[in-house]
Scaffold this motif. Sequence first.
Motif, PDB file in Angstrom:
ATOM      1  N   HIS A  23      29.026  34.292  55.789  1.00 47.92           N
ATOM      2  CA  HIS A  23      28.671  35.667  55.404  1.00 47.92           C
ATOM      3  C   HIS A  23      27.284  35.370  54.334  1.00 47.92           C
ATOM      4  O   HIS A  23      26.250  36.119  54.543  1.00 47.92           O
ATOM      5  N   SER A  27      24.373  37.172  56.161  1.00 46.23           N
ATOM      6  CA  SER A  27      24.643  38.651  55.721  1.00 46.23           C
ATOM      7  C   SER A  27      25.424  39.165  56.509  1.00 46.23           C
ATOM      8  O   SER A  27      25.662  40.645  56.594  1.00 46.23           O
ATOM      9  N   SER A  29      28.870  41.089  57.869  1.00 49.00           N
ATOM     10  CA  SER A  29      30.103  41.649  57.101  1.00 49.00           C
ATOM     11  C   SER A  29      31.209  41.408  57.652  1.00 49.00           C
ATOM     12  O   SER A  29      32.380  41.660  57.065  1.00 49.00           O
ATOM     13  N   ARG A  30      31.236  40.948  58.947  1.00 50.01           N
ATOM     14  CA  ARG A  30      32.551  40.798  59.535  1.00 50.01           C
ATOM     15  C   ARG A  30      32.313  39.160  60.112  1.00 50.01           C
ATOM     16  O   ARG A  30      31.389  38.670  60.932  1.00 50.01           O
ATOM     17  N   ARG A  48      36.656  40.314  56.684  1.00 47.49           N
ATOM     18  CA  ARG A  48      35.776  41.459  56.455  1.00 47.49           C
ATOM     19  C   ARG A  48      34.864  40.771  55.084  1.00 47.49           C
ATOM     20  O   ARG A  48      35.819  40.631  54.200  1.00 47.49           O
ATOM     21  N   CYS A  49      33.635  40.564  55.036  1.00 50.53           N
ATOM     22  CA  CYS A  49      33.014  40.040  53.837  1.00 50.53           C
ATOM     23  C   CYS A  49      32.003  41.109  53.254  1.00 50.53           C
ATOM     24  O   CYS A  49      30.787  40.724  53.218  1.00 50.53           O
ATOM     25  N   ASP A  50      32.547  42.380  52.890  1.00 54.24           N
ATOM     26  CA  ASP A  50      31.566  43.144  52.199  1.00 54.24           C
ATOM     27  C   ASP A  50      31.862  43.385  50.725  1.00 54.24           C
ATOM     28  O   ASP A  50      31.520  44.331  50.208  1.00 54.24           O
TER      29      ASP A  50
END
Length: 148
Positions: A23, A27, A29-30, A48-50
């Motif tokens: 991530h 950048s 988000s998944r 999920r990396c938000d």
Amino acid sequence: VSLPAGTPVHGVSSGAALAWRTHHETSASRVVVVGDARRNELWIGRFRCDGAYPAQEGIWEVVPHDRVSSEWTEGGVVWVSPDWHRIGASLKAAGVGGGRLIEARCHPRARDVAELAAAGVAAGLAPAPLVPMYLNPAVVVAPRFAAG
């Protein structure tokens, strides 16, 4: 808790650490973390990396190489593997490039694990269990010759 000092331990999944690293480098988000489960199968975890900590979507799964779900191939998803040298060709053939496929062998770094542990403690998250995880059942091979 570690012994003998009673120091708290916060377990971090190596898959979560690799998703978090991916991530920060892309950048995305998944992130899908995938590896070679042998026996013509893949192990797969989706993240999920938000936020400040990657959230795993669902559970770790083992699937045959030819049964990679279309829900995991949508655009915007980054695929990453520590086993690229063994499964890269099959990932490309499966069409996971609907997202983005990191075409290199990737591993979590100790710093990623430490930063995730600190972020988890700060956020009050429950740590990952401190046990090895085996997705395939054990294989037992009977001896070829009986002792006699």
